[in-house]
Each structure stands twice: as structure tokens, then as C-alpha cells.
Design an enzyme around this catalytic site. Structure first.
Site, PDB file in Angstrom:
ATOM      1  N   ARG A 214       0.841  -1.196   0.000  1.00  0.00           N
ATOM      2  CA  ARG A 214       0.000   0.000   0.000  1.00  0.00           C
ATOM      3  C   ARG A 214       0.875   1.244   0.000  1.00  0.00           C
ATOM      4  NH1 ARG A 214      -5.504  -1.693   2.847  1.00  0.00           N
ATOM      5  NH2 ARG A 214      -5.635  -3.633   1.704  1.00  0.00           N
ATOM      6  N   GLU A 216       0.860   4.104   1.107  1.00  0.00           N
ATOM      7  CA  GLU A 216       0.400   5.089   2.095  1.00  0.00           C
ATOM      8  C   GLU A 216       1.443   6.189   2.173  1.00  0.00           C
ATOM      9  OE1 GLU A 216      -2.353   4.512   3.937  1.00  0.00           O
ATOM     10  OE2 GLU A 216      -2.653   2.343   3.889  1.00  0.00           O
ATOM     11  N   ARG A 222       0.983   3.108  12.862  1.00  0.00           N
ATOM     12  CA  ARG A 222       0.113   1.966  12.568  1.00  0.00           C
ATOM     13  C   ARG A 222       0.100   1.580  11.099  1.00  0.00           C
ATOM     14  NH1 ARG A 222      -2.540   5.973  13.693  1.00  0.00           N
ATOM     15  NH2 ARG A 222      -4.165   5.793  12.147  1.00  0.00           N
ATOM     16  N   HIS A 223       0.852   2.298  10.283  1.00  0.00           N
ATOM     17  CA  HIS A 223       0.849   2.003   8.846  1.00  0.00           C
ATOM     18  C   HIS A 223       2.212   1.577   8.342  1.00  0.00           C
ATOM     19  CE1 HIS A 223      -2.820   4.498   9.043  1.00  0.00           C
ATOM     20  NE2 HIS A 223      -3.228   3.673   8.111  1.00  0.00           N
ATOM     21  N   GLU A 355      -7.693  -0.551  14.439  1.00  0.00           N
ATOM     22  CA  GLU A 355      -8.399  -1.445  13.530  1.00  0.00           C
ATOM     23  C   GLU A 355      -7.474  -2.612  13.223  1.00  0.00           C
ATOM     24  OE1 GLU A 355      -9.560   0.090   9.551  1.00  0.00           O
ATOM     25  OE2 GLU A 355      -8.845  -1.883   8.938  1.00  0.00           O
ATOM     26  N   SER A 358     -10.764  -5.863   8.656  1.00  0.00           N
ATOM     27  CA  SER A 358     -12.063  -5.496   8.107  1.00  0.00           C
ATOM     28  C   SER A 358     -12.544  -6.567   7.166  1.00  0.00           C
ATOM     29  CB  SER A 358     -12.076  -4.128   7.418  1.00  0.00           C
ATOM     30  OG  SER A 358     -10.845  -3.788   6.922  1.00  0.00           O
ATOM     31  N   ARG A 406      -0.744  -5.638  12.690  1.00  0.00           N
ATOM     32  CA  ARG A 406      -1.713  -4.996  13.586  1.00  0.00           C
ATOM     33  C   ARG A 406      -2.147  -5.979  14.671  1.00  0.00           C
ATOM     34  NH1 ARG A 406      -4.954  -0.707  11.030  1.00  0.00           N
ATOM     35  NH2 ARG A 406      -3.418   0.568   9.945  1.00  0.00           N
TER      36      ARG A 406
HETATM   37  P1  AMO Z   1      -8.334  -3.307   4.612  1.00  0.00           P
HETATM   38  O1  AMO Z   1      -7.875  -2.361   3.586  1.00  0.00           O
HETATM   39  O2  AMO Z   1      -9.087  -2.746   5.781  1.00  0.00           O
HETATM   40  O3  AMO Z   1      -9.310  -4.397   3.969  1.00  0.00           O
HETATM   41  O4  AMO Z   1      -7.106  -4.150   5.144  1.00  0.00           O
HETATM   42  C1  AMO Z   1      -7.295  -5.256   6.015  1.00  0.00           C
HETATM   43  C2  AMO Z   1      -6.382  -5.183   7.200  1.00  0.00           C
HETATM   44  O5  AMO Z   1      -5.020  -5.130   6.778  1.00  0.00           O
HETATM   45  C3  AMO Z   1      -4.260  -4.336   7.665  1.00  0.00           C
HETATM   46  N1  AMO Z   1      -3.670  -3.201   6.936  1.00  0.00           N
HETATM   47  C4  AMO Z   1      -2.566  -2.539   7.281  1.00  0.00           C
HETATM   48  N2  AMO Z   1      -1.713  -2.699   8.304  1.00  0.00           N
HETATM   49  C5  AMO Z   1      -0.655  -1.884   8.380  1.00  0.00           C
HETATM   50  N3  AMO Z   1      -0.365  -0.911   7.481  1.00  0.00           N
HETATM   51  C6  AMO Z   1      -1.190  -0.707   6.424  1.00  0.00           C
HETATM   52  N4  AMO Z   1      -0.886   0.249   5.526  1.00  0.00           N
HETATM   53  C7  AMO Z   1      -2.343  -1.539   6.292  1.00  0.00           C
HETATM   54  N5  AMO Z   1      -3.335  -1.634   5.389  1.00  0.00           N
HETATM   55  C8  AMO Z   1      -4.131  -2.636   5.793  1.00  0.00           C
HETATM   56  C9  AMO Z   1      -5.214  -3.860   8.739  1.00  0.00           C
HETATM   57  C10 AMO Z   1      -6.542  -3.934   8.059  1.00  0.00           C
HETATM   58  O6  AMO Z   1      -7.594  -4.074   8.972  1.00  0.00           O
HETATM   59  N6  AMO Z   1      -9.946  -6.482   1.066  1.00  0.00           N
HETATM   60  C11 AMO Z   1     -10.213  -6.007   2.404  1.00  0.00           C
HETATM   61  C12 AMO Z   1     -10.412  -7.140   3.368  1.00  0.00           C
HETATM   62  C13 AMO Z   1     -11.694  -7.896   3.146  1.00  0.00           C
HETATM   63  O7  AMO Z   1     -12.740  -7.280   3.043  1.00  0.00           O
HETATM   64  O8  AMO Z   1     -11.634  -9.139   3.099  1.00  0.00           O
HETATM   65  C14 AMO Z   1      -9.045  -5.125   2.848  1.00  0.00           C
HETATM   66  O9  AMO Z   1      -7.966  -5.153   2.301  1.00  0.00           O
HETATM   67  O10 AMO Z   1      -5.134  -4.789   9.822  1.00  0.00           O
END
Ligand code: AMO
Ligand code: ATP
Length: 432
Positions: A214, A216, A222-223, A355, A358, A406
Site C-alpha cells: 500500500r 500510504e 500503525r501504517h 483497527e 475489516s 496490527r
Molecule cells: P483493509 O484495507 O481494511 O481491507 O485491510 C485489512 C487489514 O489489513 C491491515 N492493513 C494494514 N496494516 C498496516 N499498514 C497498512 N498500511 C495496512 N493496510 C491494511 C489492517 C486492516 O484491517 N480487502 C479487504 C479485506 C476484506 O474485506 O476481506 C481489505 O484489504 O489490519
């Protein structure tokens, strides 16, 4: 190897036995008439004691030349000794240097000299020599093992989907573009589309544990830009069914870690509590009220701001779900509720203000899916192969994604996500 014991296996009851240990020189104390070497290996530290009276001149000279973090093999005899740490020590008969270490070290592996996280990450291999650092990764490993065992028992099969992809899946977060021969491609943000396509294959329940990428921009605690995502998708299930699987998984993992990682938890000073089932389920509408009652601004229909998460975290003690999110802030594949299409069957799993997962019940009807893709300003043409799986018998289905880092943060109450990754990728860091 010729190793006979790890340090933690040396107990006073072994008094008089011959042993061969291997590890690193943690500390040396040369008191003239006696040399103490603290030898560190994977499982702890043991004292090697060489009194000049009991040691050959040649060996004594060799010991004197040892430096911090040399890798050595120690042959010797176990001796009960009330003065020694853990009341036992090794009287050496021979010591071999297997590798030298340059001095000074870029990082103090005893942790006595404090270092900033960036310095630590630059020399991660040295940082990991500290038990309270390696404990995190031993626990993360156990967590992933436990997740696999649990999901397999629940009838899920492990799949592997491509990480070189042609299109986005999650709105909002940016993609990393790459050059794929003469075309543009991206690093996968989520196995979302692939795990859903598998629902049309008859495999019914699938999971994947793999990196997601990602782009970001922001630098937070947390990211990360590369994450290990634990993903599931299950056919003939709704959102509530997969929420039950998720909460059961969390409890199972916690029990498993409590049972198998006692030493590591102790090293980290963490007392894990097993949460009670079922986890509390808050409606998005309720969450908005709670956040407002805490004096934090949140407009109905918006995603939670950091301030909102924090306000919520102060009230909610452990794990809880937030469900019935507004449809238009969730991705196109999320199913709107039949009774009120402005709300959706999407949910988040929270731990306090974090979080951790999701998920949702998905749209499984082709025409509705096309409509939703268009509504989000995306082109259905770029989703052709995905959409095709919805034309020839796609069962209702649901799933979630759980970020391994996370989850580790939640398990161990770690504040900075970088602590949970060996070699984190963040806004500034691409090496090591
Ligand atoms: P989402 O985008 O919420 O959902 O990602 C799911 C989980 O992945 C982790 N996460 C991250 N952790 C750290 N840094 C990041 N940049 C980051 N991005 C995501 C989190 C988050 O809750 N396709 C959907 C899932 C689904 O619906 O099945 C999805 O990707 O713990
Ligand atoms: P001893 O008369 O038992 O040899 P000492 O105090 O006269 O002891 P050393 O033997 O040279 O002198 O020990 C120096 C220091 O190391 C002392 O502070 C002693 O308490 C400590 N020491 C001695 N043996 C051990 C051991 N096996 N483990 C830990 N510390 C020890």
C-alpha cells in the site's frame, strides 16, 4: 551440529556432565584470577567461569582475547554453583572461536546503551540478539502457525494469488506502479478479487497469508507500506458467519500463545487475557454517538478519524466489532443491506483504538456489482476477468482481511508497528 545443550537446558542437576554449547559472547569480565564469560544462545544466557587455577595457561590466554559478540563453541563441565546466575555454570576445558566480531558494535546487544528505533532497524540482526526483541518474532511465528492450524481445522484451504496485478481493489489507498515488460502493472493491495473469484470455483473456503502493498503517504505508528495480510473468503456464508470465525480465531490464537510462549510473554512483561466470546458488536450509528459524547467531532457517514478511534479506544476495553458501515465509504464489493441500502454488511474488528481487521458480506450478483463499480468512478472493463466469475454461478459469500502486524501489536500492546516487522517498509525505509 556438535551442540549438546542450549543454555536453558543447563541445570544444577547436570552437575559434572560434559557439555558443548555454542553462541555469542554477551559479556566478559576479566578479574585477573578468574574470567567470566556470559554466553548467549537462542534460549538464554549461561555463565562460563574460568578460574586460573583450574584452567590451562593456553586456554586462559585464549579466553582473555575474546571480545563481545564473538561466536564461540565452549566445551566444558557443568558445575553447581550458588554464586552463579541460575546457580549453575560451565567450567571450560576448550573454547573455539567460530567467528570474530568487529569492535565497536553499531548497537549494544545488551540494551544497556539505549538506541533509537532507526538505529536499531539499521542493525536489525544485532537488535534481534536482545531477548525482548526476538520474543516478538517468536510470538508472531506462533500466531501465524496457530492461525493456519485453526483455519485448516475449520475446513479452509490455503491459496496463493498473484502479487503482480493489473488493477486496484481498495479505493482510497494508493498503488505502487511497476513496469511489467511493456505494460504498467501494480503491486497487489489485497487478494480481494482473487479470493472472491475462488468462491465461484467450488473450493468454498480459502485463506491466504501473504504480503500486500500500500502506497500510504503518511508516516504513522500503525501504517506500513508492506504488510502480511491474513485473508479468508467463504462461500454460503454471511458477514455474521465470518465474524464468528474471526472472533473464534482471535481467542484460539491467544490461548495458544499463552500456552506455548510463556517465556516470551514473561520476557516482554505481557500478561495476555483471553477475551470472552462473543465480542461486542457496535453499530456504526452507535459509534458516532459514542464518539460525539466524548466531545470529538465526527459527521455521520464519515470514516473514523484518528481522534475518533482514540475516543472509542478509551471507552472500549478490548476487542469489539463495528458493523453496518455506510455503504458509500466502503469498497464496491461490499453488500448493501436489504432493509437499508445506505448501510452495508461491512464490519471492522477493533482492539481498543486500533483497527485490526475489516471484512464484509460481498455483492455476488453480477449486475449490481457492475453498477457499484461504475458508481465508484471505476471502469467495469478493467474488472472483466473478475466480473466474469459472477456470471456463471457465484454463491453468496463473505470474508475478511486481518493484518498480521496490527494483530501482533494488539496481542503484545506494541505502540509502533515497526517493532512487529523484521525489516519494515515505511515512507522512508527501503533498506535493509
Ligand atoms: P483493509 O484495507 O481494511 O481491507 O485491510 C485489512 C487489514 O489489513 C491491515 N492493513 C494494514 N496494516 C498496516 N499498514 C497498512 N498500511 C495496512 N493496510 C491494511 C489492517 C486492516 O484491517 N480487502 C479487504 C479485506 C476484506 O474485506 O476481506 C481489505 O484489504 O489490519
Ligand atoms: P573465591 O574465594 O570464592 O575464589 P573471591 O571473592 O576471593 O572468591 P574471585 O574468585 O576472584 O574472588 O571472584 C571475584 C568476584 O567474582 C567476587 O566478587 C566473587 O563473589 C565473584 N564470583 C566468584 N565466583 C563466582 C561465580 N561462580 N559466579 C559468579 N560470581 C562469582
Amino acid at each position: 551440529t556438535r551442540r549438546t545443550h542450549y543454555s536453558n537446558e543447563i541445570t544444577p542437576s547436570l552437575d559434572g556432565s560434559h557439555t558443548i554449547l555454542m553462541g555469542w559472547v554477551y559479556e566478559i569480565r576479566d578479574l585477573g584470577g578468574i574470567i567470566f564469560i556470559l554466553l548467549r544462545d537462542r534460549h538464554g544466557i549461561i555463565q562460563v567461569t574460568a578460574p586460573s587455577k583450574k584452567t590451562s595457561k593456553e586456554l586462559f590466554k585464549k579466553l582473555r582475547k575474546l571480545k563481545k559478540e564473538y561466536v564461540i563453541e565452549v566445551q566444558g563441565t557443568v558445575q553447581k554453583s550458588p554464586k552463579a546466575p541460575r546457580s549453575v555454570e560451565i567450567i571450560p576445558s576448550n573454547v573455539k572461536v567460530l567467528a570474530k566480531s568487529q569492535q565497536p558494535l553499531p548497537l549494544d546487544p545488551t540494551g544497556k546503551v539505549k538506541a533509537e528505533i532507526d538505529t536499531r532497524l539499521d542493525s536489525r540482526f544485532l537488535d534481534l540478539r536482545r531477548p525482548e526483541i526476538s520474543a516478538i518474532f517468536k510470538i508472531k511465528s506462533r500466531m501465524l502457525h496457530s492461525v493456519r492450524v485453526f483455519l485448516e481445522k475449520e475446513g479452509f484451504i490455503e491459496i496463493n494469488t498473484p502479487k503482480l496485478v493489473a488493477s486496484a481493489t481498495e479505493g482510497g489507498t494508493e498503488l505502487f506502479p511497476i513496469t511489467y515488460f511493456e505494460r504498467e502493472a501494480f503491486l497487489g493491495q489485497s487478494p480481494q478479487l482473487y479470493k472472491q473469484m475462488m468462491m465461484a470455483s467450488g473450493l468454498d473456503k480459502v485463506y491466504e497469508i501473504a504480503p500486500i502493498f500500500r502506497a500510504e503517504e503518511h508516516d504513522t505508528l500503525r501504517h506500513l507500506n508492506e504488510v502480511i495480510s491474513i485473508d479468508i473468503e467463504a462461500a454460503f456464508m454471511n458477514h455474521e458467519d465470518v465474524m464468528k470465525i474471526l472472533e473464534k480465531l482471535i481467542v484460539k490464537v491467544i490461548k495458544d500463545i499463552k500456552e506455548h510462549c510463556k517465556e516470551e510473554l514473561e520476557t516482554l512483561g505481557r500478561e495476555l487475557e483471553t477475551p470472552k466470546l462473543p465480542f461486542e458488536r457496535l453499530e456504526y450509528d452507535e459509534v458516532v454517538e459514542i464518539v460525539k459524547s466524548q466531545g470529538v467531532h465526527l459527521r455521520h457517514g464519515e470514516d473514523l478519524s484518528r481522534a475518533a478511534e482514540k475516543a472509542l479506544g478509551e471507552i472500549m476495553p478490548g476487542y469489539y466489532f463495528i458493523k453496518s458501515w455506510p455503504t458509500n465509504i466502503k469498497p464496491f464489493y461490499v453488500m448493501p443491506r436489504e432493509d437499508d441500502p445506505s448501510k452495508s454488511y461491512a464490519f471492522d474488528l477493533m482492539y481498543k483504538d486500533l483497527e485490526v481487521s475489516s471484512g464484509a458480506m460481498r455483492v455476488h450478483e453480477h449486475d449490481l456489482l457492475v453498477e457499484k463499480i461504475k458508481k465508484q468512478g471505476l471502469n467495469p472493463r478493467s474488472f472483466e476477468s473478475y466480473l466474469s466469475a459472477f456470471k456463471y454461478g457465484m454463491p453468496p459469500h463473505a470474508g475478511w482481511g486481518l493484518g498480521a502486524e496490527r494483530f501482533t501489536m494488539a496481542l503484545l500492546e506494541i505502540k509502533n508497528i515497526r517493532e512487529t516487522v523484521l525489516f519494515p517498509r515505511d515512507r522512508r525505509r527501503l533498506t535493509p
